[in-house]
Design an enzyme around this catalytic site. Structure first.
Site, mmCIF file in Angstrom:
data_model
loop_
_atom_site.group_PDB
_atom_site.id
_atom_site.type_symbol
_atom_site.label_atom_id
_atom_site.label_comp_id
_atom_site.label_asym_id
_atom_site.label_seq_id
_atom_site.Cartn_x
_atom_site.Cartn_y
_atom_site.Cartn_z
ATOM 1 N N HIS A 108 -42.682 1.629 17.128
ATOM 2 C CA HIS A 108 -42.580 1.375 18.579
ATOM 3 C C HIS A 108 -42.951 -0.096 18.793
ATOM 4 O O HIS A 108 -42.350 -0.983 18.208
ATOM 5 C CB HIS A 108 -43.506 2.386 19.275
ATOM 6 N N HIS A 146 -32.654 2.284 17.357
ATOM 7 C CA HIS A 146 -33.304 2.770 18.561
ATOM 8 C C HIS A 146 -32.893 4.212 18.791
ATOM 9 O O HIS A 146 -31.751 4.568 18.515
ATOM 10 C CB HIS A 146 -32.880 1.922 19.768
ATOM 11 N N ASP A 170 -37.491 -5.949 19.777
ATOM 12 C CA ASP A 170 -38.529 -6.513 18.901
ATOM 13 C C ASP A 170 -37.986 -7.468 17.848
ATOM 14 O O ASP A 170 -38.762 -8.121 17.153
ATOM 15 C CB ASP A 170 -39.290 -5.376 18.200
#
Ligand code: CMC
Length: 422
Positions: A263, A302, A358
């Site tokens: 995450h 994802h 990210d």
């Protein structure tokens, strides 16, 4: 075409029609037909756990909207506090509303002296900033016990302001403790993000000016991280909040969920991965190891997006603006090559694995001077309005305590053997 499903219990022949509304079917009808039969869905991949008006994302189409506003327009025309207002209260603020909101936040930014002395100073010297942050947020619960009155909307509002206001102060304090320099008090005359950068980096002797390009870039990063519907940490905040625990411990729990490398911890893991790959010509080898199942390509993939994450695209453009000020991050070439190789490779294409938020954020944070340990902390600062908006929304919905069922796979009943005979 009939927008419904028909369920038949073949044991009894009983059947029910359940309407499909907005892509979901209500579990109440299932329960009426099939008491004691549960839907087994361990990662909630096919379970809607909330009805929410805050954030909409379509992973196939690759769009993200906060309260209906496309993320690209918000990134272009709003700042982080405007978006926090939007998430919490439903609308972008007018200028006077924004000024009043920013003032309220600035007034709540400081933390009690005892906090530094007794709590922050108690951690090991090399404690990870994210562990310090999660613990510090939980500790706020002991400073504001009135936050337990979660049924009172005015009390909830005060705690939400406090949390958004204090996150940068706690984060900067965690950093200052790590590097061993004196804490810097918040300055109410500075805007939210400039104040944070000042608390982070101002030397003891003073004389620190924040570059507006960097302040705007970090503000944009906060904005892009502000919400993402029922992700792991938001679901955690809702789950803990559903027991009517106070918002500090609910947000602390969300910080803990965010910390993991699948995450929010992925931004730190991406940077460590790029540092390990080191150079452009090692990329093919690394990708081969990912395809062999030896490694995971961090910053890719994802649960919901099966298309390019729109936040990653905005970040890629932001990275170039930041590098004009800071100089190019030498790892950028490795990242670009990694993306190029992955997007042309059938392993990633067939699994619809694209860069996520990210992938590029760590490069920007590093160029701005943040140590890797702080990356997930920055994600947490941005995500707090989202966690709180969902927590508050849940409490206005008369929700029941979160309590999933389980598929029991253990022993059948058996007698206890006395200890000497085991
Ligand atoms: N590298 C290599 N293979 C991957 C990756 C990856 N990053 N992500 C998924 N896969 C493969 C996975 O092995 C599986 O292959 P197969 O069908 O052969 O078994 C397939 O793609 C489907 O993946 P999954 O594990 O079922 O996907 P998931 O929805 O359970 O996991 C994820 C989503 C984000 C945890 C995962 O993609 C991942 O670990 N990514 C790397 C960590 C990361 O960047 N996380 C940040 C997510 S975005 C920001 C946030 O939410 O915090």
């Amino acid at each position: 075409m009939k927008e419904s499903i028909t369920l038949t219990d073949n044991r009894t022949g009983a059947s029910v029609d359940i309407p499909i509304i907005d892509g979901t079917v209500d579990s109440g009808e299932w329960t009426n037909l099939l008491p004691g039969v549960y839907f087994h869905d361990p990662s909630f991949g096919t379970t809607s756990g909330a009805a929410s008006a805050i954030c909409e994302l379509d992973g196939e189409a690759g769009y993200l909207r906060y309260r209906g506003h496309p993320i690209e327009q918000l990134a272009e025309q709003a700042n982080f506090l405007e978006v926090a207002h939007l998430l919490l209260f439903g609308e972008l603020p007018t200028r006077p509303q924004l000024d009043a909101f920013a003032d309220e936040i600035a007034e709540s930014a400081s933390i009690h002296e005892n906090f530094h002395k007794r709590i922050l100073e108690g951690f090991r010297d090399d404690a990870h900033a994210m562990g310090v942050l999660a613990s510090s947020v939980a500790a706020l619960s002991t400073f504001y016990p009135e936050g337990k009155d979660v049924g009172d909307p005015a009390v909830r509002r005060t705690q939400m302001i406090r949390l958004i206001a204090k996150m940068p102060t706690l984060a900067a304090s965690a950093y200052r403790r790590l590097v061993g320099t004196p804490y810097v008090q918040p300055d109410p005359d500075l805007d939210y993000t400039t104040n944070f950068l000042t608390m982070m980096f101002r030397p003891v002797e003073g004389g620190y000016e924040v570059d507006p390009v960097l302040s705007r870039a970090l503000d944009l990063l906060f904005l892009l991280h502000a919400d993402h519907s029922q992700n792991c940490s938001t679901t955690t905040a809702r789950t803990v909040g559903s027991s009517h625990a106070d918002p500090y411990v609910s947000v602390s729990a969300a910080c803990c969920a965010l910390y993991g490398p699948r995450h929010g911890g992925a931004n730190e893991a991406v940077l460590r991965m790029l540092e390990e790959i080191v150079s452009y010509d090692q990329v093919d080898d690394f990708v081969a190891r990912v395809k062999a199942g030896e490694r995971r390509l961090m910053g890719f993939g994802h649960r919901v997006y099966k298309n390019y994450d729109p936040r990653a695209q905005i970040l890629k453009d932001t990275a170039h603006r930041v590098f004009e000020v800071t100089g190019k991050n030498p790892l950028l070439d490795v990242a670009l090559k990694l993306e190029e190789v992955a997007l042309a490779d059938d392993y990633f294409v067939s699994r619809k694995l694209y860069p996520n938020v990210d992938f590029y954020s760590g490069l920007i944070y590093q160029s701005m001077g943040f140590p890797v340990d702080m990356f997930t902390v920055l994600f947490a600062i941005g995500r707090v309005p989202g966690w709180l908006a969902h927590w508050d929304e849940m409490l206005t919905q008369n929700s029941r305590i979160a309590r999933p069922r389980q598929l029991y796979t253990g022993e059948a009943t058996r007698d206890v053997v006395p200890i000497d005979q085991r």
